[in-house]
Design a protein around this motif. Structure first.
Motif, PDB file in Angstrom:
ATOM      1  N   GLU A   3       0.748  -1.075   0.114  1.00  0.00           N
ATOM      2  CA  GLU A   3      -0.011  -0.101  -0.095  1.00  0.00           C
ATOM      3  C   GLU A   3       0.893   1.182  -0.127  1.00  0.00           C
ATOM      4  O   GLU A   3       1.604   1.416   0.752  1.00  0.00           O
ATOM      5  CB  GLU A   3      -0.915   0.080   1.083  1.00  0.00           C
ATOM      6  N   ASP A 156      -2.432   4.810 -12.110  1.00  0.00           N
ATOM      7  CA  ASP A 156      -3.419   4.705 -13.045  1.00  0.00           C
ATOM      8  C   ASP A 156      -4.287   3.377 -12.648  1.00  0.00           C
ATOM      9  O   ASP A 156      -3.535   2.151 -12.496  1.00  0.00           O
ATOM     10  CB  ASP A 156      -2.720   4.266 -14.407  1.00  0.00           C
ATOM     11  N   PRO A 157      -5.328   3.490 -12.540  1.00  0.00           N
ATOM     12  CA  PRO A 157      -6.347   2.450 -12.072  1.00  0.00           C
ATOM     13  C   PRO A 157      -6.395   1.028 -13.004  1.00  0.00           C
ATOM     14  O   PRO A 157      -6.487   0.163 -12.492  1.00  0.00           O
ATOM     15  CB  PRO A 157      -7.551   2.872 -11.738  1.00  0.00           C
ATOM     16  N   ARG A 158      -6.046   1.386 -14.336  1.00  0.00           N
ATOM     17  CA  ARG A 158      -5.983   0.015 -15.090  1.00  0.00           C
ATOM     18  C   ARG A 158      -4.637  -0.633 -14.847  1.00  0.00           C
ATOM     19  O   ARG A 158      -4.808  -1.788 -14.923  1.00  0.00           O
ATOM     20  CB  ARG A 158      -6.154   0.681 -16.557  1.00  0.00           C
ATOM     21  N   ARG A 160      -3.012  -0.506 -11.798  1.00  0.00           N
ATOM     22  CA  ARG A 160      -3.271  -1.108 -10.736  1.00  0.00           C
ATOM     23  C   ARG A 160      -3.897  -2.377 -10.715  1.00  0.00           C
ATOM     24  O   ARG A 160      -3.729  -3.345  -9.970  1.00  0.00           O
ATOM     25  CB  ARG A 160      -3.849   0.014  -9.640  1.00  0.00           C
ATOM     26  N   ALA A 161      -4.998  -2.763 -11.623  1.00  0.00           N
ATOM     27  CA  ALA A 161      -5.922  -3.923 -11.609  1.00  0.00           C
ATOM     28  C   ALA A 161      -4.858  -4.976 -12.072  1.00  0.00           C
ATOM     29  O   ALA A 161      -4.952  -6.210 -11.374  1.00  0.00           O
ATOM     30  CB  ALA A 161      -6.849  -3.740 -12.533  1.00  0.00           C
ATOM     31  N   VAL A 162      -4.065  -4.806 -13.138  1.00  0.00           N
ATOM     32  CA  VAL A 162      -3.100  -5.907 -13.504  1.00  0.00           C
ATOM     33  C   VAL A 162      -2.132  -6.006 -12.501  1.00  0.00           C
ATOM     34  O   VAL A 162      -1.773  -7.253 -12.319  1.00  0.00           O
ATOM     35  CB  VAL A 162      -2.391  -5.304 -14.558  1.00  0.00           C
ATOM     36  N   CYS A 163      -1.548  -5.048 -11.833  1.00  0.00           N
ATOM     37  CA  CYS A 163      -0.333  -5.363 -10.841  1.00  0.00           C
ATOM     38  C   CYS A 163      -1.076  -6.258  -9.900  1.00  0.00           C
ATOM     39  O   CYS A 163      -0.324  -6.980  -9.024  1.00  0.00           O
ATOM     40  CB  CYS A 163       0.356  -4.032 -10.499  1.00  0.00           C
ATOM     41  N   ALA A 164      -2.232  -5.836  -9.354  1.00  0.00           N
ATOM     42  CA  ALA A 164      -2.874  -6.640  -8.256  1.00  0.00           C
ATOM     43  C   ALA A 164      -2.872  -7.983  -8.382  1.00  0.00           C
ATOM     44  O   ALA A 164      -2.682  -8.731  -7.603  1.00  0.00           O
ATOM     45  CB  ALA A 164      -4.403  -5.834  -7.774  1.00  0.00           C
ATOM     46  N   LEU A 165      -3.343  -8.222  -9.549  1.00  0.00           N
ATOM     47  CA  LEU A 165      -3.334  -9.763 -10.092  1.00  0.00           C
ATOM     48  C   LEU A 165      -1.984 -10.424  -9.848  1.00  0.00           C
ATOM     49  O   LEU A 165      -2.204 -11.564  -9.395  1.00  0.00           O
ATOM     50  CB  LEU A 165      -3.920  -9.859 -11.541  1.00  0.00           C
ATOM     51  N   ARG A 168      -1.239 -10.832  -6.331  1.00  0.00           N
ATOM     52  CA  ARG A 168      -2.001 -12.049  -5.705  1.00  0.00           C
ATOM     53  C   ARG A 168      -1.362 -13.450  -6.005  1.00  0.00           C
ATOM     54  O   ARG A 168      -1.446 -14.414  -5.154  1.00  0.00           O
ATOM     55  CB  ARG A 168      -3.401 -11.984  -5.953  1.00  0.00           C
ATOM     56  N   THR A 183      -8.720  -7.588 -17.361  1.00  0.00           N
ATOM     57  CA  THR A 183      -9.017  -6.395 -16.651  1.00  0.00           C
ATOM     58  C   THR A 183      -9.794  -5.348 -17.798  1.00  0.00           C
ATOM     59  O   THR A 183      -9.938  -4.340 -17.129  1.00  0.00           O
ATOM     60  CB  THR A 183      -7.745  -5.870 -16.046  1.00  0.00           C
TER      61      THR A 183
END
Length: 256
Positions: A3, A156-158, A160-165, A168, A183
């Protein structure tokens, strides 16, 4: 995913004008909350692995690396593995032997390590012996190679979504096109965002991510083979080669 959004120069971020010079023992998993100093700071963990997080991302410092934190940079620490002796050295704003304006990981050779330990072993009495010790420390810092042990954080939220995958599941093997499809973002857009926001290609960032997670898993006593599998390497030997190239030592040196 580390975070970083809260690590900004807000009024409620703890402000300690002087960067202390001392040794602080951290328990496994213990954190030092977000704060900033008006001085530069050298942060070194002689044993275990330390992660330092800023708004720009996370830096990982194993036992043969130290981190330079520039004056004014909001940062937080976290210990990984067993009890960790955190060695901190504060330097005035005008003392910057490498001219660094961003957090940077530095290689720590044996002499530099002993100088850091000596400087943090006892309180600074301001005497001539301590001044000579610091002068030699600064000389060794000037010769210290900089190391790219940094996991930049997306905004960038787009992205961030890929990096979060991938955070995990670091072993995720899908390419950028498939991750984009999952995504709702095009491959070319993501490729452009990785270079623009994170300063590296998607494969380079994924390798940094895997090395980051590998260091943390090693401190939890996972075997080298298990870490290689969990972090996406095809074999233990491929993992060992990548790890040695990044950190100068084999993974076995960091097992908890």
């Amino acid at each position: 995913m580390p975070e970083t959004r809260h690590l900004v120069a807000r009024a409620d971020v703890r402000h300690a004008p002087r960067a202390p010079t001392r040794t602080k023992v951290l328990a496994p998993g213990e954190e030092i909350d977000a704060h900033r100093h008006d001085e530069h700071q050298i942060v070194y963990a002689g044993d275990g692995v330390l992660s330092v997080t800023t708004a720009a991302g996370t830096w990982v410092a194993p036992g043969n690396r130290a981190l330079w934190v520039p004056a004014g940079c909001v940062h937080a620490h976290r210990a990984h593995g067993g009890h960790l002796a955190l060695h901190l050295i504060g330097l005035p704003p005008g003392t910057n032997p490498l001219g660094l304006t961003e957090p940077t990981v530095l290689a720590v050779e044996p002499l530099l390590r002993e100088l850091i330990l000596a400087c943090t072993r006892e309180p600074d009495d301001g005497g001539p012996e301590r001044r000579r010790l610091r002068a030699v420390l600064l000389d060794r810092l000037r010769a210290s190679p900089q190391q790219p042990v940094h996991l930049p954080a997306p905004t960038d939220p787009r992205l961030r979504a890929v990096c979060a995958l991938l955070h995990r599941d670091p072993a995720e093997r899908r390419g950028l096109a498939a991750l984009g499809a999952a995504t709702g973002v095009g491959e070319r857009t993501l490729s452009r965002l990785f270079r623009r926001e994170l300063g590296m290609s998607f494969p380079q960032w994924r390798t940094q991510l895997r090395l980051y997670h590998a260091l943390l898993l090693l401190t939890e006593s996972y075997s080298v083979t298990a870490v290689a599998h969990r972090c996406g390497w095809s074999s233990a030997s491929a993992f060992i080669d990548a790890f040695r190239s990044a950190f100068g030592e084999t993974p076995g040196a960091y097992r908890g």
